[in-house]
Design a protein around this motif. Structure first.
Motif, mmCIF file in Angstrom:
data_model
loop_
_atom_site.group_PDB
_atom_site.id
_atom_site.type_symbol
_atom_site.label_atom_id
_atom_site.label_comp_id
_atom_site.label_asym_id
_atom_site.label_seq_id
_atom_site.Cartn_x
_atom_site.Cartn_y
_atom_site.Cartn_z
ATOM 1 N N ILE A 143 -8.427 41.341 0.979
ATOM 2 C CA ILE A 143 -8.533 42.798 1.034
ATOM 3 C C ILE A 143 -8.464 43.273 2.482
ATOM 4 O O ILE A 143 -7.762 44.216 2.805
ATOM 5 C CB ILE A 143 -9.835 43.286 0.354
ATOM 6 N N ASP A 144 -9.229 42.607 3.375
ATOM 7 C CA ASP A 144 -9.251 43.018 4.783
ATOM 8 C C ASP A 144 -9.503 41.796 5.656
ATOM 9 O O ASP A 144 -10.632 41.341 5.792
ATOM 10 C CB ASP A 144 -10.329 44.078 5.016
ATOM 11 N N PHE A 178 -15.051 35.361 -1.762
ATOM 12 C CA PHE A 178 -14.716 35.417 -0.336
ATOM 13 C C PHE A 178 -13.206 35.446 -0.117
ATOM 14 O O PHE A 178 -12.712 36.139 0.768
ATOM 15 C CB PHE A 178 -15.342 34.256 0.428
ATOM 16 N N GLU A 179 -12.458 34.687 -0.918
ATOM 17 C CA GLU A 179 -10.995 34.722 -0.813
ATOM 18 C C GLU A 179 -10.472 36.128 -1.108
ATOM 19 O O GLU A 179 -9.596 36.630 -0.398
ATOM 20 C CB GLU A 179 -10.363 33.722 -1.780
ATOM 21 N N ALA A 198 -6.205 43.372 -5.978
ATOM 22 C CA ALA A 198 -4.934 43.782 -6.576
ATOM 23 C C ALA A 198 -4.631 45.244 -6.266
ATOM 24 O O ALA A 198 -3.485 45.599 -5.974
ATOM 25 C CB ALA A 198 -4.966 43.558 -8.092
ATOM 26 N N LYS A 199 -5.667 46.070 -6.290
ATOM 27 C CA LYS A 199 -5.481 47.493 -6.011
ATOM 28 C C LYS A 199 -5.063 47.714 -4.555
ATOM 29 O O LYS A 199 -4.152 48.481 -4.279
ATOM 30 C CB LYS A 199 -6.786 48.225 -6.310
ATOM 31 N N PHE A 200 -5.740 47.023 -3.616
ATOM 32 C CA PHE A 200 -5.408 47.176 -2.199
ATOM 33 C C PHE A 200 -4.028 46.628 -1.867
ATOM 34 O O PHE A 200 -3.353 47.136 -0.985
ATOM 35 C CB PHE A 200 -6.466 46.506 -1.323
ATOM 36 N N GLN A 201 -3.616 45.580 -2.566
ATOM 37 C CA GLN A 201 -2.300 44.991 -2.311
ATOM 38 C C GLN A 201 -1.213 45.629 -3.174
ATOM 39 O O GLN A 201 -0.078 45.177 -3.152
ATOM 40 C CB GLN A 201 -2.348 43.482 -2.545
ATOM 41 N N LYS A 202 -1.609 46.645 -3.940
ATOM 42 C CA LYS A 202 -0.679 47.371 -4.809
ATOM 43 C C LYS A 202 0.036 46.441 -5.793
ATOM 44 O O LYS A 202 1.226 46.533 -6.025
ATOM 45 C CB LYS A 202 0.320 48.169 -3.980
ATOM 46 N N ILE A 203 -0.737 45.513 -6.362
ATOM 47 C CA ILE A 203 -0.246 44.603 -7.391
ATOM 48 C C ILE A 203 -0.708 45.152 -8.737
ATOM 49 O O ILE A 203 -1.864 45.529 -8.897
ATOM 50 C CB ILE A 203 -0.808 43.171 -7.186
ATOM 51 N N GLY A 248 -13.711 38.285 7.137
ATOM 52 C CA GLY A 248 -12.492 37.645 7.640
ATOM 53 C C GLY A 248 -12.662 37.023 9.006
ATOM 54 O O GLY A 248 -12.045 36.007 9.318
ATOM 55 N N LYS A 249 -13.506 37.620 9.846
ATOM 56 C CA LYS A 249 -13.675 37.111 11.210
ATOM 57 C C LYS A 249 -14.697 35.986 11.292
ATOM 58 O O LYS A 249 -14.502 35.021 12.026
ATOM 59 C CB LYS A 249 -14.132 38.250 12.137
ATOM 60 N N TYR A 250 -15.823 36.122 10.575
ATOM 61 C CA TYR A 250 -16.931 35.206 10.805
ATOM 62 C C TYR A 250 -17.362 34.363 9.608
ATOM 63 O O TYR A 250 -17.906 33.290 9.783
ATOM 64 C CB TYR A 250 -18.156 36.002 11.267
ATOM 65 N N VAL A 251 -17.130 34.835 8.395
ATOM 66 C CA VAL A 251 -17.701 34.161 7.229
ATOM 67 C C VAL A 251 -16.709 33.217 6.569
ATOM 68 O O VAL A 251 -17.031 32.074 6.286
ATOM 69 C CB VAL A 251 -18.222 35.201 6.196
ATOM 70 N N TYR A 252 -15.512 33.695 6.299
ATOM 71 C CA TYR A 252 -14.556 32.890 5.517
ATOM 72 C C TYR A 252 -13.149 33.038 6.080
ATOM 73 O O TYR A 252 -12.643 34.146 6.231
ATOM 74 C CB TYR A 252 -14.562 33.333 4.052
#
Length: 141
Positions: free
Chosen positions: A127-128, A121-122, A58-63, A134-138
């Motif tokens: 977040i990034d 993971f979601e 929420a902080k990173f997405q400014k929500i 994001g690339k390899y795990v989920y």
């Protein structure tokens, strides 16, 4: 000199990450073989991590972080913990079904942990999306 220091730092970080990964993997295998009420603390830890990553997302997405989001966490705690406690108390009070109820409680906690880890993971993915997760795990379906 700076390159050697960076290489050493990367090596120690990767080694620490590998130890954590294998430790979690072995714990997961043990839990699959013997689910028990000892997982209660794993469930609480997963809920706490989900809460923290949810706030970070929420902080990173400014929500705005509102009481509604915090209320959902309390409701989730009640939805998860009350059935676990009911099964645990029943396993102590209902003669002849102790082992079965303990196993049911263990499997319930394993499922709750799976739900919470997926949510973590979601949150980390949101977040990034370009991170290692994001690339390899989920990646959401």
């Amino acid at each position: 000199m700076k390159f050697k220091k960076q290489k050493s730092m990367i090596h120690s970080t990767l080694f620490s990450t590998a130890k954590i990964f294998w430790g979690v993997t072995l714990l997961f295998i043990d839990v699959l073989i013997h689910p028990s009420f000892n997982m209660f603390f794993v469930v609480l830890g997963a809920i706490l991590l989900d809460f923290i990553t949810g706030i970070a997302k929420a902080k990173f997405q400014k929500i705005a972080r509102t009481s509604e989001g915090y209320r959902r966490t309390v409701v989730k705690l009640m939805q998860y913990i009350v059935p676990i406690l009911v099964i645990w108390i029943a396993s102590k009070r209902v003669p002849g079904y102790e082992a079965t109820l303990k196993e049911i409680g263990g499997w319930l906690m394993l499922f709750i942990t799976y739900i919470e880890v997926t949510s973590i993971f979601e949150n980390l993915y949101e977040i990034d999306k370009k991170s290692v997760i994001g690339k390899y795990v989920y990646k959401p379906a």
